[in-house]
Design a protein around this motif. Structure first.
Motif, PDB file in Angstrom:
ATOM      1  N   ALA A 143       0.839  -1.202   0.000  1.00 21.24           N
ATOM      2  CA  ALA A 143       0.000   0.000   0.000  1.00 21.24           C
ATOM      3  C   ALA A 143       0.873   1.250   0.000  1.00 21.24           C
ATOM      4  N   GLU A 144       0.322   2.329  -0.518  1.00 21.95           N
ATOM      5  CA  GLU A 144       0.971   3.640  -0.471  1.00 21.95           C
ATOM      6  C   GLU A 144      -0.115   4.661  -0.152  1.00 21.95           C
ATOM      7  N   GLU A 145       0.287   5.739   0.519  1.00 26.20           N
ATOM      8  CA  GLU A 145      -0.657   6.806   0.815  1.00 26.20           C
ATOM      9  C   GLU A 145      -0.278   8.056   0.059  1.00 26.20           C
ATOM     10  N   PHE A 146      -1.153   8.484  -0.844  1.00 24.19           N
ATOM     11  CA  PHE A 146      -1.000   9.775  -1.508  1.00 24.19           C
ATOM     12  C   PHE A 146      -1.297  10.821  -0.461  1.00 24.19           C
ATOM     13  N   ASP A 147      -0.344  11.728  -0.240  1.00 22.66           N
ATOM     14  CA  ASP A 147      -0.506  12.725   0.808  1.00 22.66           C
ATOM     15  C   ASP A 147      -0.043  14.085   0.308  1.00 22.66           C
ATOM     16  N   SER A 148      -0.877  15.090   0.462  1.00 24.44           N
ATOM     17  CA  SER A 148      -0.516  16.433   0.045  1.00 24.44           C
ATOM     18  C   SER A 148      -1.133  17.462   0.984  1.00 24.44           C
ATOM     19  N   PHE A 149      -0.266  18.191   1.675  1.00 25.82           N
ATOM     20  CA  PHE A 149      -0.741  19.302   2.495  1.00 25.82           C
ATOM     21  C   PHE A 149      -1.205  20.437   1.587  1.00 25.82           C
ATOM     22  N   ASP A 150      -0.494  20.630   0.455  1.00 24.86           N
ATOM     23  CA  ASP A 150      -0.843  21.712  -0.467  1.00 24.86           C
ATOM     24  C   ASP A 150      -2.240  21.526  -1.053  1.00 24.86           C
ATOM     25  N   LEU A 151      -2.590  20.273  -1.351  1.00 22.80           N
ATOM     26  CA  LEU A 151      -3.890  19.977  -1.953  1.00 22.80           C
ATOM     27  C   LEU A 151      -4.941  19.619  -0.913  1.00 22.80           C
ATOM     28  N   ASN A 152      -4.495  19.479   0.336  1.00 18.98           N
ATOM     29  CA  ASN A 152      -5.384  19.090   1.426  1.00 18.98           C
ATOM     30  C   ASN A 152      -6.062  17.745   1.132  1.00 18.98           C
ATOM     31  N   ARG A 153      -5.259  16.780   0.678  1.00 15.80           N
ATOM     32  CA  ARG A 153      -5.794  15.459   0.337  1.00 15.80           C
ATOM     33  C   ARG A 153      -4.836  14.374   0.830  1.00 15.80           C
ATOM     34  N   GLU A 154      -5.410  13.264   1.255  1.00 21.87           N
ATOM     35  CA  GLU A 154      -4.654  12.060   1.542  1.00 21.87           C
ATOM     36  C   GLU A 154      -5.554  10.872   1.262  1.00 21.87           C
ATOM     37  N   LYS A 155      -4.936   9.844   0.711  1.00 25.15           N
ATOM     38  CA  LYS A 155      -5.724   8.644   0.377  1.00 25.15           C
ATOM     39  C   LYS A 155      -4.788   7.453   0.331  1.00 25.15           C
ATOM     40  N   VAL A 156      -5.171   6.391   1.029  1.00 24.15           N
ATOM     41  CA  VAL A 156      -4.416   5.144   0.979  1.00 24.15           C
ATOM     42  C   VAL A 156      -4.879   4.361  -0.239  1.00 24.15           C
ATOM     43  N   ILE A 157      -3.897   3.918  -1.030  1.00 19.58           N
ATOM     44  CA  ILE A 157      -4.191   3.077  -2.183  1.00 19.58           C
ATOM     45  C   ILE A 157      -3.503   1.738  -1.929  1.00 19.58           C
ATOM     46  N   ASN A 170      -1.667  -3.013  -5.829  1.00 21.50           N
ATOM     47  CA  ASN A 170      -2.343  -3.493  -7.037  1.00 21.50           C
ATOM     48  C   ASN A 170      -3.808  -3.068  -7.106  1.00 21.50           C
ATOM     49  N   ARG A 171      -4.060  -1.874  -6.617  1.00 18.46           N
ATOM     50  CA  ARG A 171      -5.412  -1.293  -6.666  1.00 18.46           C
ATOM     51  C   ARG A 171      -5.304   0.137  -7.169  1.00 18.46           C
ATOM     52  N   LYS A 172      -6.444   0.777  -7.317  1.00 23.64           N
ATOM     53  CA  LYS A 172      -6.447   2.186  -7.689  1.00 23.64           C
ATOM     54  C   LYS A 172      -7.416   2.941  -6.797  1.00 23.64           C
ATOM     55  N   GLY A 173      -7.167   4.229  -6.714  1.00 24.18           N
ATOM     56  CA  GLY A 173      -8.019   5.097  -5.921  1.00 24.18           C
ATOM     57  C   GLY A 173      -8.263   6.394  -6.675  1.00 24.18           C
ATOM     58  N   THR A 174      -9.316   7.079  -6.286  1.00 18.78           N
ATOM     59  CA  THR A 174      -9.680   8.321  -6.957  1.00 18.78           C
ATOM     60  C   THR A 174      -9.877   9.422  -5.931  1.00 18.78           C
ATOM     61  N   ILE A 175      -9.352  10.589  -6.257  1.00 15.99           N
ATOM     62  CA  ILE A 175      -9.610  11.776  -5.463  1.00 15.99           C
ATOM     63  C   ILE A 175      -9.999  12.903  -6.422  1.00 15.99           C
ATOM     64  N   TYR A 176     -10.667  13.888  -5.906  1.00 12.67           N
ATOM     65  CA  TYR A 176     -11.010  15.074  -6.680  1.00 12.67           C
ATOM     66  C   TYR A 176     -10.223  16.244  -6.106  1.00 12.67           C
ATOM     67  N   ILE A 177      -9.621  17.025  -6.987  1.00  9.93           N
ATOM     68  CA  ILE A 177      -8.866  18.198  -6.540  1.00  9.93           C
ATOM     69  C   ILE A 177      -9.323  19.408  -7.341  1.00  9.93           C
ATOM     70  N   GLY A 178      -9.099  20.568  -6.746  1.00 13.20           N
ATOM     71  CA  GLY A 178      -9.418  21.801  -7.424  1.00 13.20           C
ATOM     72  C   GLY A 178     -10.814  22.304  -7.110  1.00 13.20           C
ATOM     73  N   PRO A 179     -11.146  23.424  -7.737  1.00 20.03           N
ATOM     74  CA  PRO A 179     -10.350  24.210  -8.673  1.00 20.03           C
ATOM     75  C   PRO A 179      -9.116  24.815  -7.985  1.00 20.03           C
ATOM     76  N   LEU A 180      -7.990  24.763  -8.701  1.00 22.44           N
ATOM     77  CA  LEU A 180      -6.713  25.234  -8.175  1.00 22.44           C
ATOM     78  C   LEU A 180      -6.309  26.546  -8.838  1.00 22.44           C
ATOM     79  N   GLU A 181      -5.732  27.422  -8.048  1.00 22.96           N
ATOM     80  CA  GLU A 181      -5.099  28.611  -8.601  1.00 22.96           C
ATOM     81  C   GLU A 181      -3.852  28.171  -9.353  1.00 22.96           C
ATOM     82  N   PRO A 182      -3.425  28.904 -10.377  1.00 25.39           N
ATOM     83  CA  PRO A 182      -2.177  28.536 -11.046  1.00 25.39           C
ATOM     84  C   PRO A 182      -1.040  28.466 -10.023  1.00 25.39           C
TER      85      PRO A 182
END
Length: 127
Positions: A61-75, A78-90
């Motif tokens: 397993a791996e955990e996608f983690d981002s303080f900048d995007l305010n998202r974390e998700k364990v994947i 051999n699996r997949k996961g989905t997150i929604y991000i944005g709308p983001l400023e450039p």
């Protein structure tokens, strides 16, 4: 009479919410393999909500983690996961794999949709 309208109102609210969720059309992909993210830099359109699908090809397993995007998700492996991000400023938004922070690192780069289209096609709209 109010009881008869409640199901209609609930249906209308569900339909409205569903339409706003399914209005997301842009989907982007990240792959985790050998504790690295591919691509390590992902350009996305600014000011748009996007769907980000993360495919973990590792057995662990791996955990996608981002303080900048305010998202974390364990994947899981051999699996997949989905997150929604944005709308983001450039700008640039860092992310890491929390279980392998020294190797699994990446960057989401939000650019204007016009700039993104130009980079993808190599053709500019300017005359």
């Amino acid at each position: 009479m109010l009881k008869l309208r409640a199901p209609r109102l609930a249906s209308l609210l569900f339909f409205t919410f569903s339409c706003s969720v399914f209005a997301v059309t842009e989907e982007y992909f990240l792959t985790i393999e050998n504790h690295l993210f591919y691509p390590s830099e992902l350009k996305v359109p600014a000011n748009q909500k996007i769907k980000l699908t993360i495919i973990n090809k590792d057995d662990e397993a791996e955990e996608f983690d981002s303080f900048d995007l305010n998202r974390e998700k364990v994947i899981f492996g051999n699996r997949k996961g989905t997150i929604y991000i944005g709308p983001l400023e450039p700008g640039e938004y860092h992310f890491i794999g929390e279980y392998n922070p020294n190797s699994a690192r990446g960057l989401v780069i939000a650019v204007s949709p016009e700039q993104l289209a130009t980079e993808e096609t190599g053709v500019s709209d300017a005359n």
